[in-house]
Structures are given as C-alpha cells and as structure tokens.
Design an enzyme around this catalytic site. Structure first.
Site, PDB file in Angstrom:
ATOM      1  N   ARG A 262       1.621 -26.815 -88.718  1.00 21.39           N
ATOM      2  CA  ARG A 262       1.878 -25.967 -88.408  1.00 21.39           C
ATOM      3  C   ARG A 262       3.090 -25.604 -88.851  1.00 21.39           C
ATOM      4  O   ARG A 262       4.198 -25.512 -88.848  1.00 21.39           O
ATOM      5  CB  ARG A 262       2.009 -25.862 -86.742  1.00 21.39           C
ATOM      6  CG  ARG A 262       0.787 -25.976 -86.075  1.00 21.39           C
ATOM      7  CD  ARG A 262       0.852 -25.913 -84.131  1.00 21.39           C
ATOM      8  NE  ARG A 262      -0.411 -26.421 -84.138  1.00 21.39           N
ATOM      9  CZ  ARG A 262      -0.624 -26.150 -82.474  1.00 21.39           C
ATOM     10  NH1 ARG A 262       1.180 -26.362 -81.542  1.00 21.39           N
ATOM     11  NH2 ARG A 262      -1.663 -26.584 -82.268  1.00 21.39           N
ATOM     12  N   ARG A 277       9.063 -31.065 -82.628  1.00 24.21           N
ATOM     13  CA  ARG A 277       9.025 -30.156 -83.174  1.00 24.21           C
ATOM     14  C   ARG A 277       8.613 -30.192 -84.292  1.00 24.21           C
ATOM     15  O   ARG A 277       9.619 -30.035 -85.136  1.00 24.21           O
ATOM     16  CB  ARG A 277       9.031 -27.984 -82.464  1.00 24.21           C
ATOM     17  CG  ARG A 277       8.993 -27.666 -82.633  1.00 24.21           C
ATOM     18  CD  ARG A 277       9.718 -26.085 -82.886  1.00 24.21           C
ATOM     19  NE  ARG A 277       9.673 -25.810 -81.219  1.00 24.21           N
ATOM     20  CZ  ARG A 277       8.959 -25.244 -80.586  1.00 24.21           C
ATOM     21  NH1 ARG A 277       8.086 -24.956 -80.784  1.00 24.21           N
ATOM     22  NH2 ARG A 277       8.962 -24.427 -78.649  1.00 24.21           N
ATOM     23  N   GLU A 349       6.182 -29.933 -72.695  1.00 24.84           N
ATOM     24  CA  GLU A 349       4.760 -29.501 -72.636  1.00 24.84           C
ATOM     25  C   GLU A 349       4.601 -31.000 -74.166  1.00 24.84           C
ATOM     26  O   GLU A 349       4.836 -31.032 -74.581  1.00 24.84           O
ATOM     27  CB  GLU A 349       4.687 -28.418 -73.290  1.00 24.84           C
ATOM     28  CG  GLU A 349       2.833 -28.137 -74.091  1.00 24.84           C
ATOM     29  CD  GLU A 349       2.876 -27.471 -74.631  1.00 24.84           C
ATOM     30  OE1 GLU A 349       1.604 -26.946 -75.696  1.00 24.84           O
ATOM     31  OE2 GLU A 349       3.120 -26.401 -75.022  1.00 24.84           O
ATOM     32  N   SER A 352      -2.223 -29.548 -73.794  1.00 23.02           N
ATOM     33  CA  SER A 352      -2.462 -27.584 -73.153  1.00 23.02           C
ATOM     34  C   SER A 352      -3.924 -27.686 -73.537  1.00 23.02           C
ATOM     35  O   SER A 352      -4.422 -28.311 -74.051  1.00 23.02           O
ATOM     36  CB  SER A 352      -2.223 -26.633 -73.786  1.00 23.02           C
ATOM     37  OG  SER A 352      -0.628 -25.883 -73.699  1.00 23.02           O
ATOM     38  N   ARG A 391       4.508 -36.650 -79.691  1.00 23.53           N
ATOM     39  CA  ARG A 391       5.427 -36.334 -77.292  1.00 23.53           C
ATOM     40  C   ARG A 391       5.109 -37.195 -77.062  1.00 23.53           C
ATOM     41  O   ARG A 391       5.724 -37.421 -76.572  1.00 23.53           O
ATOM     42  CB  ARG A 391       4.839 -34.989 -77.395  1.00 23.53           C
ATOM     43  CG  ARG A 391       5.479 -33.183 -78.249  1.00 23.53           C
ATOM     44  CD  ARG A 391       5.228 -31.963 -78.013  1.00 23.53           C
ATOM     45  NE  ARG A 391       5.920 -31.141 -78.460  1.00 23.53           N
ATOM     46  CZ  ARG A 391       6.513 -29.749 -78.577  1.00 23.53           C
ATOM     47  NH1 ARG A 391       6.737 -29.479 -76.892  1.00 23.53           N
ATOM     48  NH2 ARG A 391       7.140 -28.630 -79.482  1.00 23.53           N
TER      49      ARG A 391
END
Length: 430
Positions: A262, A277, A349, A352, A391
């Site tokens: 990403r 990130r 987070e 999801s 994560r």
C-alpha cells in the site's frame, strides 16, 4: 456497484444512504445521465428502423425504374446509417459516463451501522482480556531490548526507503510462526481452503473488488500495468468473477497468506515510528462468497474466527462496529478488532471484517443459480483480516515484554518455535 434500476425506483433512498456516509447526493446526476442514455438508445433504434424500412423500398424503386425515388431512398439510407452510428456512439459514451459515476459511489451502509463522522463515533461491541499490569514503563515494540537489533529500519531505508523494515533472526521467526499459526487454525479448525494466490493482478481484478477507479493512488502499479495487491482479498474474491455458481457450492471460504502493498497515500506523519504502518507487510486474509441469505451470519462467523486467534494468543482486544463516516468504500458493515498495545497505551486495529453485500459481485458479475431453478442472482462477498501478521507481531512483543528486555511468547506459538517460549534480552529464542 449500484443497480441503476433500483435508483430509478427509489432515488431518495440512495441519497439518504449517502448522506449517512457524509457524501453528497448523486441520484439526480445519475438519473439525468441514465435518461439521456436511454433517450439516445431509443433514437438510435428509431433511426435504425427507418433505415431498414428505406432499405427495403430501395429495391422496389429500382425495380420500377423510378430513378428519382431510388436516389432519394438511397440517400436516406445513407443518412440514417450515419445517424444511427453517431447516436450509438453517443449512447456508448453516456453509458461509460454512467458506469464510471456508479463505480465511484461507495456502498450503502446497513441499517444497523451507527451514524457518525469518524473513528471517534465507532461503537464498541465486545471486549476480551485485561491489559497487562506492568511494574515498569512499557516500551514500544522497536524499543524492547530483545527486539531492537532484530528489527532494522535503517537497513530497510538503505534498501527501499521509509516505511519498510528488515526483520532478522528470532523476530523474523516469530513473525513467520504467527502466520503459520493463523493459516493452520483457519484450515484445520475454521474450514477455510488455503490458497497460494498471485500478488500481481490485472486492472479487472482491482476494479471488480472496488479498488479502482477511485483508489488507484493507494496502490502500486508496475510499468507493464499489473497492480501489486493491497491485500489478497483482491485475487481471492476475483476468483469467482464472471462465474455462475451452483447454490450448493456456497459458501466458498478461502484464506491466503501473502505480501501486501500500500502506498499509504494521505498518511504522511501517521505512525512513522516502528512497523505499524508499512508500504509492504504480510497478512492472512479470509474471504467468503455466500448466498445472500447467509451473508449476515457469515460475517459474524468470520469475526469470531479473527477474535479467536487473538484469544489463543492471549492478546487483549476490543471489537468495534465502524460508524458510517469511518467505514471503507466497499463495505456495508465493518467490524474492527483492536489489540491492546502497552507501548502506546492504546488499542490499535489488527483486523477488519467487512461484508460488501452484492456490491463487488455486481462489478465482477459473480452470480449463483438458485436451487430449484430461476434467474441467476448475485452472490455476496465478505473479507476479513485473520490477522495482519506484522501488527500481531507488535502486539505479541509489547504484551509479552518483561522489565529486563525479554519477551514471553504465547504458548500456542511454541510448536512453531521449536518448543521455545522466550525471546531473551539478547535477541535469542530460549
């Protein structure tokens, strides 16, 4: 993708749902394009009928020896042919404009999704575990003594630039162990089929899974046109594109462990320290393709699959349902699972889990044939992280950290680490 017929029948419903997302109304523009497109199609069909009629009369005029009528009719046929071609081209252009406009409008939130503007309006629906009570000031993952030398950001920057990391030694092995544990659990206990999928995909796959045209800047494209996947949701979901599945084949449940890429467009300044990130990361993805009647239950099942992994790892977490303003473009409903990170003193987070309804299926024309016959209908698609490996590594390291700089590792990882459960302050497994 939205159904223009449904918008014709109830344009106010579209605008009301978009308003819940904080988006501007779209129905009037869509219906104007649709009306112009249909009018142009009708005009082209009328001109085509006139052309066909004149074509039939040309021969008759020739047979009668009426040269004037013959020439008039032949000119009329030529004129109508040009008109038809022009109007068909205009209709195609209007259709392309309408399709593009529809493709840029987000999915409509489910009725039970809470209204809100941003993450502050998300609603907690579950909490598990108690954050560890530490008698020392907890460190962030990259500051822990046993981790620091094995999580090399400087080397990654030398090789690739910012927002990359090189994992070494025991930390690299723990990272790999986490991914293996996740995939094995999904396959052996959760009934998912493991898939080794490509990480380079075509435009059609990105479009079909709602990553294009609106969010191209969020992903990386190669010079020959392939896209690096933002998540294996893209190849797994697109695997049913253009298919008409038997109802008895549903649900289809898949999992894949892949690299993900990403650009993090728009995230400048966010989470720049550590590996929270990154431009490149690994994730174990879950994707389900279901009968529409089963998608609600399937989302809850997928959510439990992700939550259960965290419970087995002993990681405290909370689950929230995202409000309309924080929900992703393609989702009808999303649950985020946030793991406790002692170094940040916050939940962050880690998964999801979203249902898209038939939003993606319409874009990629994925359907099923109802039992007992009937017209093929669109399937529902769902996706969820099970889990984000990097994560999860952060959460394991921070929650297991000790005052001396060592880390106690979850028991469920021991079989993947040669029976060892401790990362020493010197960075070795023991």
């Amino acid at each position: 993708m939205h159904d223009i017929r449904a918008i014709r029948e109830n344009p106010d419903a579209l605008d009301a749902a978009l308003a819940r997302r904080g988006d501007a109304p779209e129905a009037a523009v869509l219906l104007s394009l649709d009306e112009a497109r249909r009018a142009k199609i009708l005009a082209a069909e009328t001109a085509q009928a006139e052309q066909n009629k004149a074509s039939k009369l040309v021969g008759a005029a020739k047979a009668k020896g009426d040269e004037a009528e013959f020439e008039r009719l032949r000119a009329l046929v030529s004129e109508k042919k040009a008109e038809v071609a022009a109007m068909q081209a205009e209709a195609r252009e209007l259709d392309a404009q309408l399709t593009d406009k529809l493709a840029r409008i987000g999915n409509l939130p489910a009725d039970d999704v809470p209204d809100g503007a941003d993450e502050n309006d998300n609603v907690e629906v579950n909490r598990w575990g108690t954050p560890p009570s530490l008698d020392f000031t907890p460190k962030e993952h990259f500051e822990i003594a046993g981790v620091a030398a094995l999580m090399d950001f400087e080397l990654a920057a030398k090789i690739s630039g910012s927002r990359f990391v090189v994992l070494k030694g025991a930390v690299a092995r723990i990272h790999r162990a986490l991914a293996q544990f996740m995939v094995d659990t999904h396959v052996d206990e959760n009934g998912l089929t493991e898939v080794n999928s490509p990480v380079l995909v075509r435009d059609e796959a990105m479009y079909g899974t709602d990553k294009l045209p609106k969010f191209g800047e969020d992903s990386y494209q190669t010079t020959n046109g392939w896209w690096l996947v933002p998540t294996s949701e893209v190849p797994l979901t697109y695997s049913v594109a253009g298919e008409i599945l038997e109802a008895s084949a549903l649900p289809i449940r898949m999992t894949a462990h892949t690299l993900c890429f990403r650009s993090e467009a728009g995230s400048a300044g966010k989470d720049t320290a550590g590996m929270l990130r990154q431009h490149q990361f690994e994730k174990v993805e879950m994707v389900s393709v279901t009968h529409p009647d089963e998608s609600e239950a399937e989302q809850k099942r997928m959510l439990r699959c992700a939550e259960d992994l965290l419970e087995r790892l002993g990681l405290p977490y909370r689950t929230v349902i995202l409000c309309t303003g924080d929900m992703g473009f393609g989702a009808r409903r999303t649950y985020d699972i946030e793991a406790w990170l002692p170094g940040q003193n916050a939940y962050r987070e880690i998964s999801s889990v979203s249902t898209t309804g038939d939003f993606q299926a319409r874009r990629m024309n994925a359907r099923f044939r109802p039992e007992g016959g009937g017209k093929p209908a669109f399937v529902h698609t769902l996706n969820g992280s099970g889990l984000a490996v990097g994560r999860c590594l952060i959460a394991v390291l921070e929650n297991g950290q000790q005052a001396d700089g060592s880390v106690v590792l979850p028991e469920v990882l021991a079989p993947y680490l040669g029976g060892r459960r401790l990362l020493t302050a010197e960075g070795a497994l023991a």
